[in-house]
Design a protein around this motif. Structure first.
Motif, PDB file in Angstrom:
ATOM      1  N   GLY A   1       7.851  44.615  43.950  1.00 26.14           N
ATOM      2  CA  GLY A   1       9.260  44.281  44.043  1.00 26.14           C
ATOM      3  C   GLY A   1       9.961  45.147  45.061  1.00 26.14           C
ATOM      4  O   GLY A   1       9.325  45.722  45.969  1.00 26.14           O
ATOM      5  N   TYR A   2      11.308  45.193  44.939  1.00 26.50           N
ATOM      6  CA  TYR A   2      12.129  45.980  45.845  1.00 26.50           C
ATOM      7  C   TYR A   2      13.004  46.943  45.028  1.00 26.50           C
ATOM      8  O   TYR A   2      13.374  46.638  43.872  1.00 26.50           O
ATOM      9  CB  TYR A   2      13.041  45.077  46.677  1.00 26.50           C
ATOM     10  N   PRO A   3      13.398  48.029  45.609  1.00 26.68           N
ATOM     11  CA  PRO A   3      14.395  48.882  44.944  1.00 26.68           C
ATOM     12  C   PRO A   3      15.743  48.178  44.938  1.00 26.68           C
ATOM     13  O   PRO A   3      16.000  47.298  45.749  1.00 26.68           O
ATOM     14  CB  PRO A   3      14.407  50.145  45.799  1.00 26.68           C
ATOM     15  N   PRO A   4      16.672  48.517  44.011  1.00 24.94           N
ATOM     16  CA  PRO A   4      17.946  47.796  43.909  1.00 24.94           C
ATOM     17  C   PRO A   4      18.868  48.096  45.077  1.00 24.94           C
ATOM     18  O   PRO A   4      18.814  49.167  45.691  1.00 24.94           O
ATOM     19  CB  PRO A   4      18.521  48.307  42.594  1.00 24.94           C
ATOM     20  N   ASP A   5      19.743  47.078  45.381  1.00 27.70           N
ATOM     21  CA  ASP A   5      20.813  47.281  46.353  1.00 27.70           C
ATOM     22  C   ASP A   5      22.019  47.893  45.644  1.00 27.70           C
ATOM     23  O   ASP A   5      22.137  47.869  44.409  1.00 27.70           O
ATOM     24  CB  ASP A   5      21.216  45.954  46.996  1.00 27.70           C
ATOM     25  N   SER A   6      22.947  48.378  46.430  1.00 28.10           N
ATOM     26  CA  SER A   6      24.194  48.890  45.862  1.00 28.10           C
ATOM     27  C   SER A   6      25.036  47.726  45.367  1.00 28.10           C
ATOM     28  O   SER A   6      25.267  46.767  46.119  1.00 28.10           O
ATOM     29  CB  SER A   6      24.978  49.687  46.906  1.00 28.10           C
ATOM     30  N   PRO A   7      25.526  47.743  44.100  1.00 23.10           N
ATOM     31  CA  PRO A   7      26.385  46.669  43.600  1.00 23.10           C
ATOM     32  C   PRO A   7      27.660  46.578  44.415  1.00 23.10           C
ATOM     33  O   PRO A   7      28.181  47.557  44.921  1.00 23.10           O
ATOM     34  CB  PRO A   7      26.666  47.087  42.158  1.00 23.10           C
ATOM     35  N   LYS A   8      28.179  45.327  44.573  1.00 21.01           N
ATOM     36  CA  LYS A   8      29.393  45.107  45.361  1.00 21.01           C
ATOM     37  C   LYS A   8      30.174  43.947  44.766  1.00 21.01           C
ATOM     38  O   LYS A   8      29.730  43.287  43.823  1.00 21.01           O
ATOM     39  CB  LYS A   8      29.039  44.836  46.810  1.00 21.01           C
ATOM     40  N   ASN A   9      31.370  43.702  45.353  1.00 17.53           N
ATOM     41  CA  ASN A   9      32.251  42.601  44.940  1.00 17.53           C
ATOM     42  C   ASN A   9      32.564  42.662  43.439  1.00 17.53           C
ATOM     43  O   ASN A   9      32.424  41.669  42.712  1.00 17.53           O
ATOM     44  CB  ASN A   9      31.644  41.238  45.288  1.00 17.53           C
ATOM     45  N   ILE A  10      33.008  43.847  42.983  1.00 18.97           N
ATOM     46  CA  ILE A  10      33.404  43.972  41.586  1.00 18.97           C
ATOM     47  C   ILE A  10      34.742  43.263  41.394  1.00 18.97           C
ATOM     48  O   ILE A  10      35.690  43.475  42.144  1.00 18.97           O
ATOM     49  CB  ILE A  10      33.503  45.459  41.193  1.00 18.97           C
ATOM     50  N   PHE A  11      34.834  42.417  40.350  1.00 15.32           N
ATOM     51  CA  PHE A  11      36.041  41.629  40.101  1.00 15.32           C
ATOM     52  C   PHE A  11      36.347  41.674  38.605  1.00 15.32           C
ATOM     53  O   PHE A  11      35.497  41.305  37.777  1.00 15.32           O
ATOM     54  CB  PHE A  11      35.834  40.183  40.550  1.00 15.32           C
ATOM     55  N   CYS A  12      37.573  42.127  38.264  1.00 17.57           N
ATOM     56  CA  CYS A  12      37.982  42.255  36.872  1.00 17.57           C
ATOM     57  C   CYS A  12      39.225  41.432  36.600  1.00 17.57           C
ATOM     58  O   CYS A  12      40.140  41.375  37.426  1.00 17.57           O
ATOM     59  CB  CYS A  12      38.262  43.724  36.529  1.00 17.57           C
ATOM     60  N   ILE A  13      39.252  40.740  35.441  1.00 10.98           N
ATOM     61  CA  ILE A  13      40.379  39.911  35.011  1.00 10.98           C
ATOM     62  C   ILE A  13      40.796  40.390  33.611  1.00 10.98           C
ATOM     63  O   ILE A  13      39.949  40.646  32.741  1.00 10.98           O
ATOM     64  CB  ILE A  13      39.990  38.424  34.975  1.00 10.98           C
ATOM     65  N   TYR A  14      42.099  40.447  33.411  1.00 12.09           N
ATOM     66  CA  TYR A  14      42.653  40.923  32.148  1.00 12.09           C
ATOM     67  C   TYR A  14      43.285  39.728  31.438  1.00 12.09           C
ATOM     68  O   TYR A  14      44.336  39.237  31.835  1.00 12.09           O
ATOM     69  CB  TYR A  14      43.686  42.013  32.419  1.00 12.09           C
ATOM     70  N   GLU A  15      42.639  39.241  30.386  1.00 10.45           N
ATOM     71  CA  GLU A  15      43.137  38.092  29.633  1.00 10.45           C
ATOM     72  C   GLU A  15      43.802  38.593  28.354  1.00 10.45           C
ATOM     73  O   GLU A  15      43.146  39.199  27.496  1.00 10.45           O
ATOM     74  CB  GLU A  15      41.986  37.137  29.290  1.00 10.45           C
ATOM     75  N   ILE A  16      45.105  38.288  28.231  1.00 14.17           N
ATOM     76  CA  ILE A  16      45.876  38.757  27.076  1.00 14.17           C
ATOM     77  C   ILE A  16      45.838  37.678  26.000  1.00 14.17           C
ATOM     78  O   ILE A  16      46.370  36.583  26.185  1.00 14.17           O
ATOM     79  CB  ILE A  16      47.331  39.085  27.471  1.00 14.17           C
TER      80      ILE A  16
ATOM     81  N   LEU B   1      49.345  40.246  21.226  1.00 18.36           N
ATOM     82  CA  LEU B   1      50.390  41.144  21.703  1.00 18.36           C
ATOM     83  C   LEU B   1      49.910  42.584  21.793  1.00 18.36           C
ATOM     84  O   LEU B   1      50.398  43.363  22.612  1.00 18.36           O
ATOM     85  CB  LEU B   1      51.604  41.065  20.773  1.00 18.36           C
ATOM     86  N   GLU B   2      48.922  42.972  20.959  1.00 20.52           N
ATOM     87  CA  GLU B   2      48.477  44.356  20.911  1.00 20.52           C
ATOM     88  C   GLU B   2      47.393  44.681  21.916  1.00 20.52           C
ATOM     89  O   GLU B   2      47.260  45.847  22.348  1.00 20.52           O
ATOM     90  CB  GLU B   2      47.957  44.705  19.504  1.00 20.52           C
ATOM     91  N   SER B   3      46.552  43.714  22.262  1.00 16.26           N
ATOM     92  CA  SER B   3      45.393  44.019  23.104  1.00 16.26           C
ATOM     93  C   SER B   3      45.044  42.829  23.978  1.00 16.26           C
ATOM     94  O   SER B   3      45.553  41.718  23.814  1.00 16.26           O
ATOM     95  CB  SER B   3      44.198  44.404  22.231  1.00 16.26           C
ATOM     96  N   GLY B   4      44.147  43.109  24.899  1.00 14.82           N
ATOM     97  CA  GLY B   4      43.628  42.077  25.777  1.00 14.82           C
ATOM     98  C   GLY B   4      42.161  42.318  26.091  1.00 14.82           C
ATOM     99  O   GLY B   4      41.590  43.376  25.771  1.00 14.82           O
ATOM    100  N   VAL B   5      41.531  41.366  26.697  1.00 20.05           N
ATOM    101  CA  VAL B   5      40.107  41.448  27.024  1.00 20.05           C
ATOM    102  C   VAL B   5      39.964  41.506  28.531  1.00 20.05           C
ATOM    103  O   VAL B   5      40.517  40.660  29.254  1.00 20.05           O
ATOM    104  CB  VAL B   5      39.335  40.265  26.446  1.00 20.05           C
ATOM    105  N   VAL B   6      39.225  42.532  28.971  1.00 19.93           N
ATOM    106  CA  VAL B   6      38.932  42.679  30.396  1.00 19.93           C
ATOM    107  C   VAL B   6      37.515  42.170  30.640  1.00 19.93           C
ATOM    108  O   VAL B   6      36.572  42.580  29.951  1.00 19.93           O
ATOM    109  CB  VAL B   6      39.088  44.138  30.847  1.00 19.93           C
ATOM    110  N   ASN B   7      37.382  41.312  31.654  1.00 22.31           N
ATOM    111  CA  ASN B   7      36.066  40.825  32.082  1.00 22.31           C
ATOM    112  C   ASN B   7      35.819  41.292  33.500  1.00 22.31           C
ATOM    113  O   ASN B   7      36.603  40.993  34.402  1.00 22.31           O
ATOM    114  CB  ASN B   7      36.001  39.302  32.028  1.00 22.31           C
ATOM    115  N   CYS B   8      34.735  42.086  33.684  1.00 23.12           N
ATOM    116  CA  CYS B   8      34.348  42.583  35.007  1.00 23.12           C
ATOM    117  C   CYS B   8      32.985  42.036  35.364  1.00 23.12           C
ATOM    118  O   CYS B   8      32.041  42.069  34.559  1.00 23.12           O
ATOM    119  CB  CYS B   8      34.315  44.109  35.001  1.00 23.12           C
TER     120      CYS B   8
END
Length: 783
Positions: free
Chosen positions: A107-122, A125-132
């Motif tokens: 195989g190959y060694p891993p590449d550096s992760p890129k294009n990180i994208f996070c969304i905050y879904e409320i 009223l007290e909390s929300g869920v973050v998806n990255c």
């Protein structure tokens, strides 16, 4: 990072494993169990046996030629390994023991992760869920281990969160985690590693308010009329904006301009009748991002009466006493509901017929009559369509010019040039050769169009088109297009033919190839004829012909076969047939008859010459039969010499008497004949039914060539009461007085003859009657 095992420790490990009896051998790699793709290294096996040793690779195992490292160890050199491979070893004298083996991965060694994208879904009223989520780079063909690290900031309070993800392949990794509504900022980064190395992404900072979005709305079942639907929307949190989109089947999503707002019940009023519509919605706070789209909900709008007339066309087969009315199923924009039935009406001065047919029907057969119209309606639950009227009896008009058909792999295009007169509309047909009714395709076009495209055609099928131009309701011109095929090749088969011999001609008839074997458009048929004496000829006929007459063949035995051709070439030969051409005996007989007739005509022409006629008459006399009686030597002439006073004894025989009766029962009649000599002589005729005896006193010269008398009067003695008068003509002019001679000549015109030439040589005037030859009984003298 390249991994390599030292040789010394490997030998020690192998010796320990063998000594405790775990395996018959130990296998290891000089580069380790995971190597970069394309590596070159060695695979070693150490055995506890001294017999023959083997190294295998792959599945199923394949034996390789190895090299010897020492008495207990062998090895195999591997070049450019590009995939995970299983290696194994075995010993010949210890086959009962388990062989040793190992998988070596690449195989190959891993590449550096890129294009990180996070969304905050409320969601609350007290909390929300973050998806990255992030891009892990290329596929390493190894198991990758990712660690997502999150640093939170709420006021002056910080925190650190860490989430592990393990996966193989190139799928985009993602992580969901819950944060408090009090968190304002987050910082995220990702660490990646596998057996060949590790890498880390840069840090990404987010303001959660900018990434916030509400949960997707929930839509209730729409309530629809024919033109409008109302949709109820449910949400967990109040939002500032709500957008609803809709579409009919296979169309693009459209946003209702009046749907954007915060109302929880939306009305969409730009719809069409009898359509299945799908709806979806999304919402948005006054800040942040739009929510995800809700699940789709669907509903039908109600029906309306059909809005337009049907497309109607009429097809008439030549020689048929009926016609077929065709119509197309209307699209939903015209039908505006489910069609329940069709109505067909035939109107003429002598016929008015209305029939309802089922909604599945697309044609109806009507009787063929003069001066009539056909009208078709479509019905749904709300009403009926406008009438579609067509008349099948057209007045021939100027046809279109330059009608041309072209084909590609999936469609046929028919084009034409506009006529000089203004057209009202066009009807364009497309059909395969020898088509069935359901294979006919047609389209109605307006007067501005000059091209029709038919898609979905079959390969290796020959198509033909026709264009009808309507100048008004019944003034129509028509022109056919050329034949085309999407794909073509040589025919797969040959025609089936029959031959029939007629004299020196042969008639060949054949059937067209089945459509499945034509492989395109047949351009011609070729008939090959060969004779046993060297004759060879071929005949080409057009694709529309099914009969050929080959004329004027000479007598011989011939062999015949056929082929069919397309534009791509000639197909296989058919079976061979043999037929003979015989000599025409009737012709020979006819020629003989013609020659005979010509000879007869030639003789008749020659006989018009008097010299030739005289020669023929002399020849004819020479050929006369000997049985013809000679008057000079007859019994009558001989007895005349015995009569001194010119008296004749005439013996009359009845028609039923025999020769014996002639001798025994002879009726004797005394006749006194007056002779008058003349220089004219003629051949007398004799009657075989009468025996005439001459008087011995008659002159011999006169007896030998007796003069022709006008008449002889005789009286029978057999009856006392009934007197029978017999008239015996001497068949020619005799010796008589001048007055009597002229009267006799006027009354006599019959002269028996044995030749057509004698009639012209001997001609007499007058007509012979019974009064002219009547015999006066007073002149008879009894002997």
């Amino acid at each position: 990072m390249f991994l390599s095992w030292p040789i010394g420790p490997a030998f020690i490990l192998a010796a320990v494993q063998i000594s405790i009896g775990e395996k018959s051998c130990v296998l290891w790699s000089s580069a380790g169990l995971v190597v970069p793709r394309g590596s070159t290294f060695e695979v070693y096996c150490t055995f506890s046996c001294k017999s023959k040793k083997y190294i295998y690779s792959g599945n199923p195992p394949q034996k390789h030629s190895h090299q010897v490292f020492n008495d207990t160890t062998i090895y195999l050199k591997i070049d450019n390994l590009t995939s995970t491979t299983t290696f194994s070893c075995s010993c010949e004298d210890k086959l009962k023991l388990d062989p040793c083996g190992q998988d070596i991965s690449t195989g190959y060694p891993p590449d550096s992760p890129k294009n990180i994208f996070c969304i905050y879904e409320i969601q609350k009223l007290e909390s929300g869920v973050v998806n990255c989520s992030w891009d892990g780079g290329r596929d390493t063909f190894l198991w990758n281990h990712f660690v997502l690290r999150v640093r939170t900031l709420s006021g002056n309070v910080t925190g650190l969160l860490q989430f592990n993800v393990s996966m193989k392949g190139s799928v985009r990794p993602s992580v969901n985690f819950t944060v408090s509504r009090s968190v304002d900022y987050i910082s995220v980064w990702v660490h990646a590693r596998n057996s060949l190395g590790s890498a880390e992404s840069p840090v990404i900072n987010y303001t959660l308010r900018d990434r916030a979005k509400p949960s997707p709305p929930i839509l209730g079942q729409p309530d629809c009329s024919s033109r409008k639907c109302e949709v109820k929307v449910e949400q967990s949190l109040n939002t500032s904006y709500l957008e609803i989109q809709y579409r009919a089947d296979h169309q693009e999503w459209r946003t209702d301009p009046d749907s954007v707002g915060s109302s929880q019940v939306r009305s969409i009023a730009t719809l069409e009748p009898y359509r299945l519509y799908h709806f979806r919605a999304r919402s948005k706070f006054s800040f942040g991002l739009w929510s995800s789209w809700s699940s789709n909900v669907s509903s039908w709008t109600q029906e309306e009466a059909p809005s337009g007339a049907l497309d109607v066309w009429i097809v008439h087969s030549p020689g048929s006493k009926s016609m077929t009315v065709l119509w197309k199923e209307p699209n939903t924009s015209i039908s505006r509901g489910k069609i329940t039935l069709y109505t067909v009406r035939v109107s003429s001065p002598s016929l008015n017929l209305t029939t309802n047919v089922s909604a599945d029907s697309r044609n109806y057969t009507v009787p063929l009559c003069s001066h009539y119209e056909v009208t078709v309606w479509a019905h749904n639950s709300k009403g009926m369509s406008p009438p579609a009227t067509m008349t099948p009896l057209y007045t021939e008009a100027e046809p279109l010019q330059h009608v041309n058909a072209t084909a590609n792999k999936s469609s046929v295009t028919i084009s034409w040039r506009k006529p000089e007169l203004t057209a009202a509309m066009y009807v364009v047909e497309l059909y395969p050769e020898d088509f069935l009714l359901n294979e006919l395709r047609w389209v109605l076009l307006n007067k501005s169009e000059t091209t029709a495209v038919f898609s979905g055609i079959k390969p290796y099928e020959c198509y033909e088109g026709a264009v009808y131009v309507f100048y008004n309701k019944s003034f129509v011109g028509k022109n056919r297009s050329n034949r085309v095929a999407a794909l073509e090749s040589e025919p797969k088969s040959s025609p089936s033919f029959k031959e029939k011999v007629e004299g020196n001609n042969v008639i060949v008839t054949w059937e067209k190839l089945p459509r499945a074997f034509r492989m395109g458009c047949i351009t011609q048929y070729t008939i090959y004829v060969e004779g046993n004496t060297g004759y060879s000829q071929n005949y080409s006929v057009g694709a529309s012909k099914t009969k050929l007459k080959i004329k004027n063949l000479l007598p011989d035995v011939y062999t015949l076969w056929m082929t069919a051709s397309t534009a791509k070439g000639e197909g296989p030969k058919s079976h061979k047939g043999k037929f003979p051409i015989k000599q025409d005996n009737h012709l020979s007989l006819l020629l003989a008859c013609v020659v005979a007739v010509l000879m007869v005509l030639l003789l008749l022409c020659l006989c018009q010459n008097p010299v030739v006629k005289q020669r023929f008459w002399e020849l004819f006399q020479c050929l006369m039969l000997d049985v013809v009686p000679d008057p000079a030597n007859s019994k009558w002439a001989k007895e005349c010499t015995k009569e001194k006073q010119g008296r004749l004894s005439i013996q009359l025989l009845s028609s039923g008497s025999t020769s014996t009766d002639q001798e025994e029962d002879t009726n004797l009649v005394d006749v006194e004949e007056l002779f008058k000599q003349t220089t004219d002589t003629s051949l007398p005729t004799t009657d075989s039914a009468q025996l005439i005896s001459l008087s011995p006193d008659a002159d011999l010269t006169t007896l030998m060539y007796p003069p022709l008398t006008t008449y002889i009067k005789s009286l029978s003695h057999d009856s006392d009461t009934n007197t029978t008068v017999d008239y015996i003509s001497s068949d020619g002019p005799g010796n008589m007085e001048d007055g009597e001679e002229e009267e006799a000549f006027e009354d006599m015109s019959f002269l028996p003859s044995h030749s057509i030439f004698l009639t012209e040589m001997l001609q007499f005037d007058g007509t012979l009657t019974l009064d002219a030859v009547k015999i006066d009984c007073s002149d008879l003298q009894t002997t």
